[in-house]
Design an enzyme around this catalytic site. Structure first.
Site, mmCIF file in Angstrom:
data_model
loop_
_atom_site.group_PDB
_atom_site.id
_atom_site.type_symbol
_atom_site.label_atom_id
_atom_site.label_comp_id
_atom_site.label_asym_id
_atom_site.label_seq_id
_atom_site.Cartn_x
_atom_site.Cartn_y
_atom_site.Cartn_z
ATOM 1 N N GLN A 20 -20.368 -33.670 31.598
ATOM 2 C CA GLN A 20 -21.048 -32.663 30.850
ATOM 3 C C GLN A 20 -21.514 -33.157 29.608
ATOM 4 O O GLN A 20 -22.419 -32.437 29.011
ATOM 5 C CB GLN A 20 -19.914 -31.369 30.592
ATOM 6 C CG GLN A 20 -19.157 -31.109 31.648
ATOM 7 C CD GLN A 20 -18.227 -30.004 31.316
ATOM 8 O OE1 GLN A 20 -18.230 -28.771 30.787
ATOM 9 N NE2 GLN A 20 -16.957 -30.560 30.820
ATOM 10 N N THR A 59 -12.097 -32.088 28.269
ATOM 11 C CA THR A 59 -13.008 -30.772 28.323
ATOM 12 C C THR A 59 -12.224 -29.561 28.392
ATOM 13 O O THR A 59 -11.176 -29.504 28.705
ATOM 14 C CB THR A 59 -13.770 -30.785 29.705
ATOM 15 O OG1 THR A 59 -14.682 -29.534 29.734
ATOM 16 C CG2 THR A 59 -12.992 -30.612 31.138
ATOM 17 N N HIS A 118 -25.708 -31.496 32.523
ATOM 18 C CA HIS A 118 -26.134 -30.965 31.583
ATOM 19 C C HIS A 118 -27.393 -31.781 30.950
ATOM 20 O O HIS A 118 -27.969 -31.503 29.815
ATOM 21 C CB HIS A 118 -25.274 -30.735 30.483
ATOM 22 C CG HIS A 118 -24.071 -29.814 30.882
ATOM 23 N ND1 HIS A 118 -23.093 -29.380 30.211
ATOM 24 C CD2 HIS A 118 -24.081 -28.889 31.887
ATOM 25 C CE1 HIS A 118 -22.263 -28.479 31.050
ATOM 26 N NE2 HIS A 118 -22.880 -28.282 31.955
ATOM 27 N N CYS A 162 -42.224 -32.310 28.319
ATOM 28 C CA CYS A 162 -43.385 -31.494 27.966
ATOM 29 C C CYS A 162 -43.097 -30.351 28.888
ATOM 30 O O CYS A 162 -43.159 -30.239 30.187
ATOM 31 C CB CYS A 162 -44.680 -32.131 28.112
ATOM 32 S SG CYS A 162 -46.032 -30.876 27.964
ATOM 33 N N ARG A 165 -28.271 -34.880 15.945
ATOM 34 C CA ARG A 165 -27.388 -35.656 17.455
ATOM 35 C C ARG A 165 -27.806 -36.851 17.895
ATOM 36 O O ARG A 165 -26.836 -37.830 18.215
ATOM 37 C CB ARG A 165 -27.030 -34.576 18.325
ATOM 38 C CG ARG A 165 -26.435 -33.339 17.777
ATOM 39 C CD ARG A 165 -26.334 -32.124 18.871
ATOM 40 N NE ARG A 165 -25.587 -32.485 20.027
ATOM 41 C CZ ARG A 165 -25.768 -31.584 21.144
ATOM 42 N NH1 ARG A 165 -26.329 -30.701 21.269
ATOM 43 N NH2 ARG A 165 -24.852 -32.119 21.972
#
Ligand code: BV8
Ligand code: ZN
Length: 261
Positions: free
Chosen positions: A102, A196, A120, A128, A71
């Site tokens: 989102q 959405t 999101h 990390c 992606r």
């Protein structure tokens, strides 16, 4: 083809001082980013709910990293589309315009939107899990196995597992982004839900919060969703077509933010 917008919608937008726009994967579809619940790409055999989870990552970090690397590669190679640009232009037309997304593809910022709340996370950031250090994509390489943190602490390498800085299913979404989004939805004069399917919470509750607080609720989508019956207006069509047309229609009516003619 010039789109028709109802007088009611135009009146509401012209007198509006506070606008909130919630976007989902549909806004990036025309840029070539596969949506979640569409049936495209090799990853359609996995459901996002199965891959975008902490369990999936801890069980098989390599597989989840391959999905994100795939992606990241797509997102690095595409451009924002006319819908993203229209939203950036709309930001200048209103006293307050809050964009809540989102999407994790960073396309709104790249299109010039300044106030972007990312519910999101953002696929261009990684961190990390052990020491919390943040890494950009070009600082993370997927050699054999998932990327490890090479930060040194007293000469010793941290070696923590590095993960994409996105909210997975079952994970809390960033609290400050959520709080600002919910507050904006409560005081919106007009709330736009764009591209959405409205199935992922708590993002999908924002239009409901706005409606309950008296906002005029507008949905822009290529097909009807669970929200369509509740919306005051359903603008059927691709966001890359509807939003620029709405922008053009508004341009003639609003001189500068906050002073409506
Ligand atoms: C949370 C980042 C509190 C990753 C994403 C059981 C246990 C735990 C939680 C839950 C549970 N059951 C339910 C939940 C809540 C869960 C949830 O809602 N699940 C759903 C599936 C039912 N939510 C969560 O887990 C959230 N956290 O609740 O924390 C908590 C914590 C612990 C325990 C309990 C509660 C976190 C959710 C965040 C998930 N992360 N993305 C990544 O991207 O890799 S969500 C993912 O879906 C994307 O962000 C995406 O944006 C989002 C929503 O999908 P859409 O954007 O709507 O995209 P979709 O493909 O569905 O629809 C596209 C639409 O566009 C369609 O309508 C189509 O018609 C339209 N369209 C297409 N082309 C166009 C168009 N429209 C206009 N123009 C076009 N050209
Ligand atoms: Zn570390």
């Amino acid at each position: 083809m010039s789109m028709k917008f109802s007088n009611r919608l135009m009146e509401r937008l012209i007198e509006a001082r506070r606008i909130v726009a919630l976007t989902g994967a549909g806004v990036s579809a025309e840029s070539g980013v596969p949506t979640f619940r569409g049936n495209d790409g090799i990853w359609s055999r996995f459901k996002p709910e199965e891959l975008a989870t902490v369990d999936a990552f801890m069980k098989n970090p390599q597989l989840v990293w391959e999905w994100y690397a795939h992606r990241k590669k797509i997102i690095a190679s595409i451009q924002p589309n006319a819908g993203h640009v229209a939203l950036a232009r709309m930001e200048e037309m209103f006293e307050q315009f809050v964009l809540v997304t989102q999407n994790i593809d960073n396309l709104h910022r790249r299109a010039g939107s300044k106030t972007v709340l990312e519910l999101h996370g953002n696929i261009e950031r990684n961190y990390c899990m052990k020491c919390g250090s943040i890494f950009a994509n070009d600082e993370v390489t997927i050699q054999a196995g998932a990327p490890r943190c090479e930060k040194k602490y007293e000469g010793l390498s941290c070696d923590g597992l590095v993960r994409p800085d996105v909210a997975w299913f079952g994970e809390l979404i960033p609290e400050d982004q959520w709080k600002q989004s919910a507050r904006a939805a409560e005081s919106a004069d007009v709330f736009l839900s764009i591209g959405t399917s409205g199935v992922v919470y708590p993002a999908a509750s924002l239009p409901l919060i706005a409606k309950r607080s008296g906002a005029y609720l507008v949905e822009v989508n290529t097909e009807r969703t669970a929200l369509s019956d509740l919306a005051d207006e359903f603008l059927e069509g691709a966001s890359g077509v509807v939003l620029p047309a709405l922008c053009d229609r508004l341009k003639g009516t609003i001189r500068s933010p906050g002073t409506i003619v």
